[in-house]
Design a protein around this motif. Sequence first.
Motif, PDB file in Angstrom:
ATOM      1  N   HIS A 128      -3.183   5.918  -2.198  1.00 34.91           N
ATOM      2  CA  HIS A 128      -4.122   7.006  -1.949  1.00 34.91           C
ATOM      3  C   HIS A 128      -3.362   8.279  -1.612  1.00 34.91           C
ATOM      4  O   HIS A 128      -2.276   8.228  -1.022  1.00 34.91           O
ATOM      5  CB  HIS A 128      -5.071   6.643  -0.812  1.00 34.91           C
ATOM      6  CG  HIS A 128      -5.951   5.479  -1.155  1.00 34.91           C
ATOM      7  ND1 HIS A 128      -7.035   5.600  -1.997  1.00 34.91           N
ATOM      8  CD2 HIS A 128      -5.876   4.166  -0.825  1.00 34.91           C
ATOM      9  CE1 HIS A 128      -7.607   4.419  -2.155  1.00 34.91           C
ATOM     10  NE2 HIS A 128      -6.919   3.531  -1.456  1.00 34.91           N
ATOM     11  N   GLN A 164      -9.436   4.660   3.682  1.00 38.78           N
ATOM     12  CA  GLN A 164      -9.127   4.071   2.373  1.00 38.78           C
ATOM     13  C   GLN A 164      -8.040   3.009   2.507  1.00 38.78           C
ATOM     14  O   GLN A 164      -8.124   1.925   1.929  1.00 38.78           O
ATOM     15  CB  GLN A 164      -8.680   5.170   1.396  1.00 38.78           C
ATOM     16  CG  GLN A 164      -9.811   6.083   0.966  1.00 38.78           C
ATOM     17  CD  GLN A 164      -9.299   7.335   0.266  1.00 38.78           C
ATOM     18  OE1 GLN A 164      -8.227   7.847   0.563  1.00 38.78           O
ATOM     19  NE2 GLN A 164     -10.084   7.838  -0.673  1.00 38.78           N
ATOM     20  N   ARG A 209       0.937   2.874  -8.710  1.00 42.05           N
ATOM     21  CA  ARG A 209       0.253   1.587  -8.985  1.00 42.05           C
ATOM     22  C   ARG A 209       0.945   0.857 -10.129  1.00 42.05           C
ATOM     23  O   ARG A 209       1.136  -0.354 -10.069  1.00 42.05           O
ATOM     24  CB  ARG A 209      -1.225   1.843  -9.348  1.00 42.05           C
ATOM     25  CG  ARG A 209      -2.090   1.995  -8.124  1.00 42.05           C
ATOM     26  CD  ARG A 209      -3.574   2.088  -8.479  1.00 42.05           C
ATOM     27  NE  ARG A 209      -4.200   3.025  -7.558  1.00 42.05           N
ATOM     28  CZ  ARG A 209      -4.664   4.218  -7.878  1.00 42.05           C
ATOM     29  NH1 ARG A 209      -4.617   4.645  -9.132  1.00 42.05           N
ATOM     30  NH2 ARG A 209      -5.186   5.009  -6.967  1.00 42.05           N
ATOM     31  N   LEU A 212       0.852  -1.191   0.000  1.00 41.88           N
ATOM     32  CA  LEU A 212       0.000   0.000   0.000  1.00 41.88           C
ATOM     33  C   LEU A 212       0.880   1.231   0.000  1.00 41.88           C
ATOM     34  O   LEU A 212       1.984   1.211   0.556  1.00 41.88           O
ATOM     35  CB  LEU A 212      -0.884   0.027   1.251  1.00 41.88           C
ATOM     36  CG  LEU A 212      -1.578  -1.269   1.645  1.00 41.88           C
ATOM     37  CD1 LEU A 212      -2.280  -1.103   2.991  1.00 41.88           C
ATOM     38  CD2 LEU A 212      -2.579  -1.673   0.571  1.00 41.88           C
ATOM     39  N   HIS A 216      -0.461  -2.203  -4.742  1.00 40.33           N
ATOM     40  CA  HIS A 216      -1.819  -2.724  -4.882  1.00 40.33           C
ATOM     41  C   HIS A 216      -2.852  -1.622  -4.684  1.00 40.33           C
ATOM     42  O   HIS A 216      -3.915  -1.643  -5.301  1.00 40.33           O
ATOM     43  CB  HIS A 216      -2.048  -3.856  -3.879  1.00 40.33           C
ATOM     44  CG  HIS A 216      -1.129  -5.012  -4.112  1.00 40.33           C
ATOM     45  ND1 HIS A 216      -0.067  -5.313  -3.295  1.00 40.33           N
ATOM     46  CD2 HIS A 216      -1.079  -5.918  -5.123  1.00 40.33           C
ATOM     47  CE1 HIS A 216       0.577  -6.361  -3.772  1.00 40.33           C
ATOM     48  NE2 HIS A 216      -0.001  -6.742  -4.885  1.00 40.33           N
ATOM     49  N   ALA A 217      -2.562  -0.682  -3.811  1.00 37.62           N
ATOM     50  CA  ALA A 217      -3.484   0.437  -3.584  1.00 37.62           C
ATOM     51  C   ALA A 217      -2.660   1.660  -3.185  1.00 37.62           C
ATOM     52  O   ALA A 217      -1.724   1.546  -2.395  1.00 37.62           O
ATOM     53  CB  ALA A 217      -4.475   0.094  -2.477  1.00 37.62           C
ATOM     54  N   ALA A 276      -8.257  -0.946   1.992  1.00 38.46           N
ATOM     55  CA  ALA A 276      -7.372  -1.551   0.983  1.00 38.46           C
ATOM     56  C   ALA A 276      -6.598  -2.728   1.550  1.00 38.46           C
ATOM     57  O   ALA A 276      -6.118  -3.584   0.803  1.00 38.46           O
ATOM     58  CB  ALA A 276      -6.398  -0.500   0.440  1.00 38.46           C
ATOM     59  N   ASN A 277      -6.492  -2.795   2.886  1.00 35.52           N
ATOM     60  CA  ASN A 277      -5.800  -3.937   3.510  1.00 35.52           C
ATOM     61  C   ASN A 277      -6.811  -4.909   4.113  1.00 35.52           C
ATOM     62  O   ASN A 277      -6.481  -5.660   5.036  1.00 35.52           O
ATOM     63  CB  ASN A 277      -4.815  -3.448   4.577  1.00 35.52           C
ATOM     64  CG  ASN A 277      -3.704  -4.459   4.824  1.00 35.52           C
ATOM     65  OD1 ASN A 277      -3.274  -5.150   3.900  1.00 35.52           O
ATOM     66  ND2 ASN A 277      -3.238  -4.557   6.057  1.00 35.52           N
TER      67      ASN A 277
END
Length: 330
Positions: free
Chosen positions: A189, A198, A181, A168, A186-187, A202-203
Amino acid sequence: MRALVMTEAGGAEHSRVLDVEPPRPGPGQVAIDVAYAGLNFVDVMARRGDGYAATWPYRPGKEVAGTVRALGAGVTGLAVGTQVVAAVAGGGLAETAVADAALTVPVPDGVPLAAAAAAPLGLATALLLLTDAGRFTAGESVLVHSASGGVGTAVARLLPLLGGGRLLGTVGRPEKAEAARRQGYHAVHARGGDVREQLRAANGGRGVDLVLDPLGTAALDLDLDLLAPGGRIVLFGNAGGGTPDPLPPLPRLLAANATLTGFSHGGLLAQAPARVADAVRRVLDLLAAGSLDAPVTVLPGLADVPAAHDLLAAGRGEGKYVVALAGRPA
Ligand SMILES: NC(=O)c1ccc[n+]([C@@H]2O[C@H](COP(=O)([O-])OP(=O)(O)OC[C@H]3O[C@@H](n4cnc5c(N)ncnc54)[C@H](OP(=O)(O)O)[C@@H]3O)[C@@H](O)[C@H]2O)c1
Protein backbone atom coordinates in the motif's frame (compact mmCIF):
# COMPACT_ATOMS: atom_id res chain seq x y z
CA MET A 1 40.57 4.63 -16.37
CA ARG A 2 37.09 6.09 -16.38
CA ALA A 3 35.25 6.77 -13.14
CA LEU A 4 32.09 8.54 -12.04
CA VAL A 5 33.07 11.63 -10.06
CA MET A 6 30.72 13.83 -8.04
CA THR A 7 32.35 17.24 -7.95
CA GLU A 8 30.15 18.82 -5.28
CA ALA A 9 26.86 18.28 -3.46
CA GLY A 10 23.75 18.70 -5.57
CA GLY A 11 22.24 16.79 -8.46
CA ALA A 12 23.24 15.08 -11.69
CA GLU A 13 24.79 18.32 -12.96
CA HIS A 14 27.74 17.67 -10.64
CA SER A 15 28.27 14.04 -11.71
CA ARG A 16 30.87 13.53 -14.46
CA VAL A 17 32.58 10.55 -16.06
CA LEU A 18 36.26 11.46 -15.95
CA ASP A 19 39.62 9.87 -16.81
CA VAL A 20 41.47 9.33 -13.55
CA GLU A 21 44.50 7.38 -12.32
CA PRO A 22 43.58 3.78 -11.54
CA PRO A 23 43.86 3.12 -7.80
CA ARG A 24 46.63 0.81 -6.53
CA PRO A 25 45.97 -1.73 -3.82
CA GLY A 26 47.58 -1.05 -0.45
CA PRO A 27 48.57 -3.76 2.02
CA GLY A 28 45.72 -6.21 2.53
CA GLN A 29 43.84 -4.89 -0.50
CA VAL A 30 43.14 -6.02 -4.05
CA ALA A 31 42.55 -4.04 -7.23
CA ILE A 32 39.57 -5.25 -9.27
CA ASP A 33 38.79 -4.66 -12.94
CA VAL A 34 35.11 -3.90 -12.56
CA ALA A 35 32.67 -5.69 -14.85
CA TYR A 36 29.49 -4.51 -13.14
CA ALA A 37 28.94 -2.11 -10.25
CA GLY A 38 25.78 -1.81 -8.16
CA LEU A 39 23.88 1.45 -7.70
CA ASN A 40 22.69 2.18 -4.19
CA PHE A 41 20.68 4.87 -2.46
CA VAL A 42 23.67 5.73 -0.29
CA ASP A 43 25.31 7.19 -3.44
CA VAL A 44 22.26 9.42 -3.90
CA MET A 45 22.48 10.48 -0.25
CA ALA A 46 26.17 11.27 -0.77
CA ARG A 47 25.32 13.29 -3.88
CA ARG A 48 22.61 15.32 -2.18
CA GLY A 49 25.02 16.22 0.64
CA ASP A 50 23.73 14.01 3.47
CA GLY A 51 27.25 13.57 4.81
CA TYR A 52 28.17 10.30 3.09
CA ALA A 53 30.84 11.95 0.93
CA ALA A 54 33.85 12.53 3.17
CA THR A 55 35.40 14.99 0.70
CA TRP A 56 34.65 16.55 -2.69
CA PRO A 57 35.27 15.54 -5.39
CA TYR A 58 33.76 12.21 -4.34
CA ARG A 59 33.91 8.90 -6.15
CA PRO A 60 30.69 6.93 -5.46
CA GLY A 61 30.05 3.20 -5.71
CA LYS A 62 29.98 0.66 -2.87
CA GLU A 63 29.74 -2.75 -4.56
CA VAL A 64 31.45 -4.31 -7.55
CA ALA A 65 31.85 -7.57 -9.46
CA GLY A 66 34.84 -8.18 -11.70
CA THR A 67 38.26 -9.75 -12.00
CA VAL A 68 41.21 -9.43 -9.64
CA ARG A 69 43.78 -7.23 -11.38
CA ALA A 70 46.48 -6.93 -8.70
CA LEU A 71 47.15 -8.00 -5.13
CA GLY A 72 48.45 -5.72 -2.41
CA ALA A 73 51.14 -6.79 0.04
CA GLY A 74 50.21 -9.61 2.34
CA VAL A 75 47.12 -10.79 0.47
CA THR A 76 46.71 -14.55 0.40
CA GLY A 77 43.87 -16.76 -0.79
CA LEU A 78 43.04 -14.63 -3.84
CA ALA A 79 44.73 -14.71 -7.26
CA VAL A 80 45.01 -12.33 -10.17
CA GLY A 81 42.34 -13.25 -12.73
CA THR A 82 39.83 -14.65 -10.21
CA GLN A 83 36.27 -13.43 -10.61
CA VAL A 84 35.16 -11.76 -7.40
CA VAL A 85 32.69 -9.41 -5.80
CA ALA A 86 33.63 -6.85 -3.19
CA ALA A 87 32.14 -4.27 -0.88
CA VAL A 88 34.27 -1.17 -1.39
CA ALA A 89 34.58 1.95 0.72
CA GLY A 90 33.89 4.08 -2.37
CA GLY A 91 34.98 4.42 -5.97
CA GLY A 92 33.10 1.33 -7.16
CA LEU A 93 31.47 3.17 -10.09
CA ALA A 94 34.73 3.02 -12.02
CA GLU A 95 36.65 0.72 -14.34
CA THR A 96 39.02 -0.29 -11.53
CA ALA A 97 38.27 -0.31 -7.81
CA VAL A 98 40.23 -1.20 -4.71
CA ALA A 99 38.78 -3.39 -1.96
CA ASP A 100 39.94 -4.93 1.29
CA ALA A 101 40.80 -8.56 0.64
CA ALA A 102 38.67 -9.48 3.67
CA LEU A 103 35.63 -8.06 1.84
CA THR A 104 36.47 -9.64 -1.53
CA VAL A 105 34.68 -12.92 -2.21
CA PRO A 106 35.19 -15.26 -5.19
CA VAL A 107 32.14 -15.69 -7.43
CA PRO A 108 31.03 -19.32 -7.71
CA ASP A 109 30.89 -20.88 -11.18
CA GLY A 110 27.70 -20.17 -13.04
CA VAL A 111 26.77 -16.93 -11.28
CA PRO A 112 26.54 -14.09 -13.82
CA LEU A 113 28.68 -11.13 -12.77
CA ALA A 114 25.78 -8.72 -13.38
CA ALA A 115 23.70 -10.50 -10.74
CA ALA A 116 26.71 -10.96 -8.46
CA ALA A 117 27.31 -7.20 -8.44
CA ALA A 118 24.25 -6.76 -6.22
CA ALA A 119 25.58 -9.18 -3.59
CA PRO A 120 28.10 -7.14 -1.52
CA LEU A 121 25.71 -4.38 -0.44
CA GLY A 122 22.14 -4.84 -1.69
CA LEU A 123 21.60 -8.59 -1.28
CA ALA A 124 23.86 -8.89 1.77
CA THR A 125 21.95 -6.08 3.47
CA ALA A 126 18.60 -7.74 2.77
CA LEU A 127 19.87 -11.05 4.17
CA LEU A 128 21.43 -9.46 7.25
CA LEU A 129 18.29 -7.41 7.90
CA LEU A 130 16.18 -10.55 7.94
CA THR A 131 18.48 -13.00 9.68
CA ASP A 132 20.85 -11.07 11.92
CA ALA A 133 19.19 -7.76 12.80
CA GLY A 134 15.60 -8.95 12.35
CA ARG A 135 15.95 -12.53 13.68
CA PHE A 136 13.25 -13.64 11.24
CA THR A 137 11.84 -17.12 11.71
CA ALA A 138 9.72 -19.00 9.19
CA GLY A 139 6.06 -18.15 9.19
CA GLU A 140 6.39 -14.66 10.67
CA SER A 141 4.86 -11.57 9.10
CA VAL A 142 7.23 -8.89 7.80
CA LEU A 143 6.49 -5.29 6.84
CA VAL A 144 9.00 -3.54 4.57
CA HIS A 145 8.95 0.16 3.71
CA SER A 146 10.21 1.19 0.23
CA ALA A 147 9.17 -2.30 -0.88
CA SER A 148 9.69 -1.82 -4.63
CA GLY A 149 13.32 -0.62 -4.40
CA GLY A 150 16.59 -2.51 -4.47
CA VAL A 151 16.66 -3.76 -0.87
CA GLY A 152 12.87 -4.17 -0.83
CA THR A 153 12.86 -6.51 -3.81
CA ALA A 154 15.86 -8.43 -2.42
CA VAL A 155 13.93 -9.05 0.82
CA ALA A 156 11.02 -10.41 -1.22
CA ARG A 157 13.30 -12.79 -3.11
CA LEU A 158 15.09 -14.01 0.04
CA LEU A 159 12.13 -14.47 2.37
CA PRO A 160 10.82 -17.70 0.76
CA LEU A 161 14.33 -19.18 1.02
CA LEU A 162 14.28 -18.55 4.77
CA GLY A 163 11.05 -20.48 5.20
CA GLY A 164 8.60 -17.85 3.98
CA GLY A 165 6.12 -15.65 5.76
CA ARG A 166 3.46 -13.05 5.12
CA LEU A 167 5.17 -10.14 3.38
CA LEU A 168 3.63 -6.67 3.49
CA GLY A 169 5.08 -3.51 2.00
CA THR A 170 4.64 0.20 1.65
CA VAL A 171 5.70 2.44 -1.22
CA GLY A 172 5.80 6.20 -1.59
CA ARG A 173 3.72 6.27 -4.77
CA PRO A 174 0.65 4.12 -5.54
CA GLU A 175 1.95 3.31 -9.03
CA LYS A 176 4.90 1.39 -7.50
CA ALA A 177 2.72 -1.04 -5.54
CA GLU A 178 2.17 -3.44 -8.42
CA ALA A 179 5.93 -3.72 -9.06
CA ALA A 180 6.47 -4.79 -5.45
CA ARG A 181 3.61 -7.31 -5.61
CA ARG A 182 5.22 -8.86 -8.69
CA GLN A 183 8.41 -9.40 -6.64
CA GLY A 184 6.52 -11.48 -4.08
CA TYR A 185 4.80 -9.08 -1.65
CA HIS A 186 1.39 -10.31 -0.54
CA ALA A 187 0.04 -6.80 -0.01
CA VAL A 188 1.52 -3.38 -0.78
CA HIS A 189 0.00 0.00 0.00
CA ALA A 190 1.08 3.58 -0.60
CA ARG A 191 1.97 5.44 2.58
CA GLY A 192 -0.50 8.06 3.71
CA GLY A 193 -4.29 7.87 3.77
CA ASP A 194 -5.65 4.65 5.27
CA VAL A 195 -2.37 2.74 5.15
CA ARG A 196 -2.57 1.76 8.84
CA GLU A 197 -5.96 0.09 8.41
CA GLN A 198 -5.03 -1.36 5.02
CA LEU A 199 -1.91 -3.04 6.40
CA ARG A 200 -3.70 -4.28 9.51
CA ALA A 201 -6.41 -5.83 7.34
CA ALA A 202 -3.79 -7.28 5.00
CA ASN A 203 -2.30 -9.12 7.99
CA GLY A 204 -5.66 -10.53 9.04
CA GLY A 205 -5.97 -8.06 11.91
CA ARG A 206 -2.86 -9.46 13.59
CA GLY A 207 0.23 -7.50 14.60
CA VAL A 208 3.34 -7.62 12.42
CA ASP A 209 6.28 -9.61 13.77
CA LEU A 210 9.10 -7.74 12.02
CA VAL A 211 9.31 -4.29 10.42
CA LEU A 212 12.22 -3.29 8.18
CA ASP A 213 12.21 0.49 8.04
CA PRO A 214 14.64 2.72 6.06
CA LEU A 215 12.58 5.89 6.54
CA GLY A 216 14.37 7.44 9.50
CA THR A 217 11.76 8.04 12.16
CA ALA A 218 9.03 9.16 9.72
CA ALA A 219 7.12 5.85 9.86
CA LEU A 220 8.02 4.80 13.40
CA ASP A 221 4.63 5.66 14.85
CA LEU A 222 2.98 3.52 12.16
CA ASP A 223 5.46 0.71 12.86
CA LEU A 224 4.70 0.73 16.58
CA ASP A 225 0.95 0.81 15.95
CA LEU A 226 1.16 -2.24 13.70
CA LEU A 227 3.70 -4.25 15.70
CA ALA A 228 2.78 -7.54 17.36
CA PRO A 229 3.64 -7.71 21.07
CA GLY A 230 7.31 -8.69 21.22
CA GLY A 231 7.83 -7.69 17.60
CA ARG A 232 11.03 -6.21 16.20
CA ILE A 233 11.57 -2.99 14.26
CA VAL A 234 14.86 -2.65 12.39
CA LEU A 235 15.73 0.94 11.48
CA PHE A 236 18.23 0.93 8.63
CA GLY A 237 18.15 4.26 6.84
CA ASN A 238 17.03 7.84 6.65
CA ALA A 239 15.84 8.05 3.05
CA GLY A 240 14.26 11.46 3.44
CA GLY A 241 17.49 13.00 4.72
CA GLY A 242 17.56 15.75 7.32
CA THR A 243 17.60 15.30 11.07
CA PRO A 244 15.31 12.49 12.19
CA ASP A 245 12.86 13.16 15.01
CA PRO A 246 13.75 11.85 18.47
CA LEU A 247 12.70 8.26 19.16
CA PRO A 248 9.24 7.86 20.70
CA PRO A 249 9.02 8.26 24.48
CA LEU A 250 9.93 5.25 26.59
CA PRO A 251 6.32 4.53 27.72
CA ARG A 252 5.31 4.13 24.06
CA LEU A 253 8.09 1.59 23.46
CA LEU A 254 7.33 -0.24 26.68
CA ALA A 255 3.60 -0.39 25.96
CA ALA A 256 4.26 -1.80 22.48
CA ASN A 257 6.62 -4.49 23.88
CA ALA A 258 8.83 -3.40 21.00
CA THR A 259 12.41 -4.27 20.18
CA LEU A 260 14.09 -1.43 18.26
CA THR A 261 17.27 -2.38 16.40
CA GLY A 262 19.62 -0.36 14.23
CA PHE A 263 21.41 -1.78 11.21
CA SER A 264 24.31 -0.32 9.25
CA HIS A 265 26.19 -2.21 6.54
CA GLY A 266 28.90 0.44 6.72
CA GLY A 267 29.12 0.05 10.47
CA LEU A 268 29.54 -3.71 10.10
CA LEU A 269 32.24 -3.20 7.45
CA ALA A 270 34.18 -1.16 9.99
CA GLN A 271 33.47 -3.24 13.09
CA ALA A 272 32.68 -6.79 11.97
CA PRO A 273 33.65 -7.19 8.29
CA ALA A 274 33.59 -10.99 8.50
CA ARG A 275 29.82 -10.85 9.09
CA VAL A 276 29.33 -8.95 5.83
CA ALA A 277 31.70 -11.26 3.93
CA ASP A 278 29.82 -14.26 5.31
CA ALA A 279 26.49 -12.80 4.15
CA VAL A 280 27.96 -12.13 0.71
CA ARG A 281 29.11 -15.78 0.51
CA ARG A 282 25.64 -16.96 1.55
CA VAL A 283 23.82 -14.96 -1.14
CA LEU A 284 26.36 -15.99 -3.80
CA ASP A 285 25.81 -19.64 -2.83
CA LEU A 286 22.05 -19.16 -3.16
CA LEU A 287 22.55 -17.59 -6.60
CA ALA A 288 24.87 -20.46 -7.62
CA ALA A 289 22.36 -23.06 -6.45
CA GLY A 290 19.69 -21.36 -8.57
CA SER A 291 17.43 -20.97 -5.54
CA LEU A 292 17.81 -17.18 -5.44
CA ASP A 293 16.72 -15.30 -8.54
CA ALA A 294 17.54 -11.64 -7.99
CA PRO A 295 16.92 -9.72 -11.22
CA VAL A 296 18.84 -6.53 -12.00
CA THR A 297 18.40 -3.76 -14.55
CA VAL A 298 21.73 -3.34 -16.37
CA LEU A 299 22.67 0.21 -17.39
CA PRO A 300 24.94 0.18 -20.45
CA GLY A 301 27.65 2.51 -19.13
CA LEU A 302 28.80 5.00 -16.51
CA ALA A 303 27.28 7.89 -18.47
CA ASP A 304 23.83 6.46 -17.70
CA VAL A 305 24.34 6.44 -13.93
CA PRO A 306 23.52 10.11 -13.11
CA ALA A 307 20.06 9.76 -14.68
CA ALA A 308 19.48 6.52 -12.73
CA HIS A 309 20.56 8.34 -9.55
CA ASP A 310 17.96 10.99 -10.49
CA LEU A 311 15.30 8.27 -10.60
CA LEU A 312 16.32 6.99 -7.17
CA ALA A 313 16.49 10.54 -5.77
CA ALA A 314 12.93 11.19 -6.96
CA GLY A 315 11.68 7.92 -5.45
CA ARG A 316 10.91 6.63 -8.95
CA GLY A 317 13.40 3.77 -9.19
CA GLU A 318 12.16 0.20 -9.50
CA GLY A 319 14.17 -2.80 -8.35
CA LYS A 320 17.94 -3.02 -8.47
CA TYR A 321 20.24 -1.27 -10.95
CA VAL A 322 23.79 -2.23 -11.89
CA VAL A 323 26.02 -0.64 -14.52
CA ALA A 324 28.20 -2.48 -17.04
CA LEU A 325 31.85 -1.43 -17.25
CA ALA A 326 34.71 -2.04 -19.64
CA GLY A 327 36.06 -5.00 -17.65
CA ARG A 328 33.04 -7.21 -18.29
CA PRO A 329 33.45 -10.49 -20.17
CA ALA A 330 32.58 -10.24 -23.90
N1 LIG B 1 21.63 0.66 6.79
C1 LIG B 1 22.24 0.14 5.74
O1 LIG B 1 23.33 -0.41 5.86
C2 LIG B 1 21.58 0.20 4.40
C3 LIG B 1 22.08 -0.56 3.35
C4 LIG B 1 21.42 -0.50 2.12
C5 LIG B 1 20.32 0.34 1.96
N2 LIG B 1 19.91 1.09 3.01
C6 LIG B 1 18.74 1.96 2.88
O2 LIG B 1 17.70 1.17 2.36
C7 LIG B 1 16.88 1.95 1.50
C8 LIG B 1 16.79 1.25 0.18
O3 LIG B 1 18.06 1.33 -0.45
P1 LIG B 1 18.23 1.00 -1.99
O4 LIG B 1 19.63 1.27 -2.34
O5 LIG B 1 17.64 -0.34 -2.26
O6 LIG B 1 17.35 2.14 -2.68
P2 LIG B 1 15.90 2.09 -3.37
O7 LIG B 1 14.94 1.43 -2.44
O8 LIG B 1 16.06 1.48 -4.70
O9 LIG B 1 15.54 3.64 -3.47
C9 LIG B 1 15.32 4.40 -2.32
C10 LIG B 1 13.84 4.51 -1.97
O10 LIG B 1 13.70 5.31 -0.82
C11 LIG B 1 12.36 5.76 -0.76
N3 LIG B 1 12.31 7.13 -0.27
C12 LIG B 1 11.71 7.49 0.87
N4 LIG B 1 11.84 8.78 1.07
C13 LIG B 1 12.52 9.29 0.04
C14 LIG B 1 12.95 10.60 -0.32
N5 LIG B 1 12.70 11.66 0.45
N6 LIG B 1 13.64 10.75 -1.45
C15 LIG B 1 13.92 9.68 -2.22
N7 LIG B 1 13.55 8.41 -1.93
C16 LIG B 1 12.84 8.23 -0.81
C17 LIG B 1 11.80 5.63 -2.16
O11 LIG B 1 10.86 4.56 -2.14
P3 LIG B 1 9.39 4.77 -1.58
O12 LIG B 1 9.02 6.18 -1.88
O13 LIG B 1 8.59 3.76 -2.29
O14 LIG B 1 9.48 4.51 -0.10
C18 LIG B 1 12.99 5.22 -2.99
O15 LIG B 1 12.61 4.43 -4.07
C19 LIG B 1 17.52 3.34 1.44
O16 LIG B 1 16.88 4.18 2.35
C20 LIG B 1 18.95 3.08 1.88
O17 LIG B 1 19.57 4.20 2.43
C21 LIG B 1 20.51 1.04 4.22
